[in-house]
Design an enzyme around this catalytic site. Structure first.
Site, PDB file in Angstrom:
ATOM      1  N   TYR A  21      -1.574  38.809  24.692  1.00  0.00           N
ATOM      2  CA  TYR A  21      -1.064  38.793  23.446  1.00  0.00           C
ATOM      3  C   TYR A  21       0.120  38.746  23.418  1.00  0.00           C
ATOM      4  O   TYR A  21       1.115  39.116  22.795  1.00  0.00           O
ATOM      5  CB  TYR A  21      -1.600  39.381  22.190  1.00  0.00           C
ATOM      6  CG  TYR A  21      -2.859  38.352  21.664  1.00  0.00           C
ATOM      7  CD1 TYR A  21      -3.127  37.612  20.919  1.00  0.00           C
ATOM      8  CD2 TYR A  21      -4.243  39.389  23.224  1.00  0.00           C
ATOM      9  CE1 TYR A  21      -4.842  37.457  20.502  1.00  0.00           C
ATOM     10  CE2 TYR A  21      -5.642  38.003  22.566  1.00  0.00           C
ATOM     11  CZ  TYR A  21      -5.669  37.493  21.563  1.00  0.00           C
ATOM     12  OH  TYR A  21      -6.794  37.193  21.224  1.00  0.00           O
ATOM     13  N   LYS A  72     -15.221  40.551  16.118  1.00  0.00           N
ATOM     14  CA  LYS A  72     -16.172  40.772  17.116  1.00  0.00           C
ATOM     15  C   LYS A  72     -16.867  41.145  17.684  1.00  0.00           C
ATOM     16  O   LYS A  72     -16.956  42.486  17.326  1.00  0.00           O
ATOM     17  CB  LYS A  72     -15.782  40.206  18.207  1.00  0.00           C
ATOM     18  CG  LYS A  72     -14.772  38.318  18.219  1.00  0.00           C
ATOM     19  CD  LYS A  72     -13.995  38.290  19.555  1.00  0.00           C
ATOM     20  CE  LYS A  72     -13.445  36.339  19.195  1.00  0.00           C
ATOM     21  NZ  LYS A  72     -12.984  36.866  20.632  1.00  0.00           N
ATOM     22  N   HIS A 117      -8.670  44.670  19.635  1.00  0.00           N
ATOM     23  CA  HIS A 117      -9.537  44.592  21.186  1.00  0.00           C
ATOM     24  C   HIS A 117      -9.934  46.087  21.855  1.00  0.00           C
ATOM     25  O   HIS A 117      -9.672  47.021  20.879  1.00  0.00           O
ATOM     26  CB  HIS A 117      -8.431  44.531  21.809  1.00  0.00           C
ATOM     27  CG  HIS A 117      -7.143  42.770  21.637  1.00  0.00           C
ATOM     28  ND1 HIS A 117      -8.520  41.796  21.238  1.00  0.00           N
ATOM     29  CD2 HIS A 117      -6.740  42.435  21.529  1.00  0.00           C
ATOM     30  CE1 HIS A 117      -7.526  41.055  21.350  1.00  0.00           C
ATOM     31  NE2 HIS A 117      -6.192  41.343  21.182  1.00  0.00           N
TER      32      HIS A 117
END
Length: 360
Positions: free
Chosen positions: A336, A222, A327
């Site tokens: 998570y 991302k 992350h």
């Protein structure tokens, strides 16, 4: 020990008795005939998916999970008919994938009502719906809960993936149609590295490289961020076998029809890049090889949870886990990290303040 009053009826027998009861309620006006037929149709589907001769009390929460997800993936006949009608009129509507969310929710309500009655009637000791991990989503249909597999369940899935390397070819399949090694790579990468499913299907062969004898995967995540994650030795060996034995022959022999899928890591037997929706089917196929006692339905995102949970439970540095998952900060890891059965007991048995106690 089973209670003496438990009636060990089969799924088919329970369905017949329940449908008879439901239809009787239409006589008193408690239920409309149309609703009664909907219940009857859903119960008949349950019999088909669960097996007519299976004893109702033997169904577990995992069995209910499999039934709900199998129904969710069944083609919707109404959608197909509507699509055919539009196609006949010159339309180009895309095929629907499985049952609609409303149909899935209705089916869940129907079989929940059956099991509730079965509990009161003494056909089951424990309502298996209470042990189901499949959750209802208002706009997403039925999905397996995104929670980590236990160590035994994860090891069962990984073991089944490893065995695919030596699996005999399925009857009737040509060599260039085999997908066992590809399926093994998918499950092993998801269960040990924990990528997002979008990162997995976007992966190209050139994203994997070797440095100082260690195989790495450069993952494009991302926000344009990349991370280089080293692969466990077993995973690297299965990956190499897939590249040499399955992927390269398929890439060379199958036409592209103008599509540039030549760089993709994961290819269908026709030489196309796999889509996100194909990954769940692969996991389910490998799961069928797992011993039923160690099997539980899981999504690709559930395997991401599994990676995070077991790395953290094994006292792996939190920042290292963060970097593996991609992350930006440690606080995200909380979403998570799932609880594992017995982990608090293990932690207290190995309490750091009680180690190396001086001799009395």
């Amino acid at each position: 020990m089973r209670p003496a009053e438990l009636d060990r009826v089969t799924v088919a027998e329970a369905a017949d008795r329940y449908v008879e009861l439901v239809r009787a309620r239409t006589v008193t006006g408690a239920l409309s005939p149309a609703s009664a037929e909907v219940y009857a149709r859903d119960v008949a589907t349950l019999v088909e998916l669960a097996g007519a001769d299976v004893v109702l009390d033997d169904l577990t929460g995992a069995d209910v999970d499999a039934i709900l997800l199998a129904f969710a993936r069944r083609p919707d006949g109404r959608t197909a008919r509507a699509r055919d009608g539009r196609a006949g009129a010159g339309g180009g509507a895309q095929a629907g994938a499985g049952q609609s969310p409303s149909s899935q929710a209705r089916f869940r309500r129907s079989i929940s009502a059956l099991f509730k009655h079965a509990t009161l009637a003494g056909w089951v000791q424990i309502n298996p719906m209470t042990r189901s991990t499949v959750t209802a989503r208002q706009r997403g249909g039925l999905r397996a809960e995104r929670r980590a597999l236990t160590r035994e369940q994860a090891q069962g899935l990984i073991g089944a993936a490893r065995e695919l390397r030596e699996a005999p070819p399925e009857h009737g399949k040509r060599r260039d149609q085999r997908t066992e090694l590809r399926d093994a790579v998918i499950v092993l990468l998801l269960a040990t590295v924990g990528p997002r499913v979008s990162e997995l299907v976007r992966a190209n062969v050139e994203d994997f490289f070797t440095n100082d004898g260690v195989r790495y995967w450069r993952i494009f995540g991302k926000g344009g961020r990349t991370r280089d994650v080293p692969l466990p030795g077993d995973v690297a060996r299965v990956l190499q076998a897939y590249l040499e034995q399955e992927r390269e022959p398929r890439r060379e022999s199958d036409p592209r029809d103008g599509r540039d899928d030549g760089k993709a890591l994961l290819l269908s037997w026709r030489g196309r890049r796999l889509a996100r929706g194909d990954v769940q089917a692969v996991i389910d196929r490998v799961q069928r090889r797992v011993d039923p006692d160690r099997r539980r339905s899981v999504t690709p995102h559930g395997l991401r949870h599994t990676t995070a949970t077991h790395l953290l439970a094994d006292a792996v540095d939190m920042d290292a886990v963060r970097r593996v998952l991609g992350h930006s900060d440690l606080s995200t890891l909380g979403r998570y990290r799932d609880e594992l059965p017995g982990e608090l007991e293990v932690a207290m048995r190995s309490h750091p303040l009680l180690r190396d106690r001086p001799a009395p």
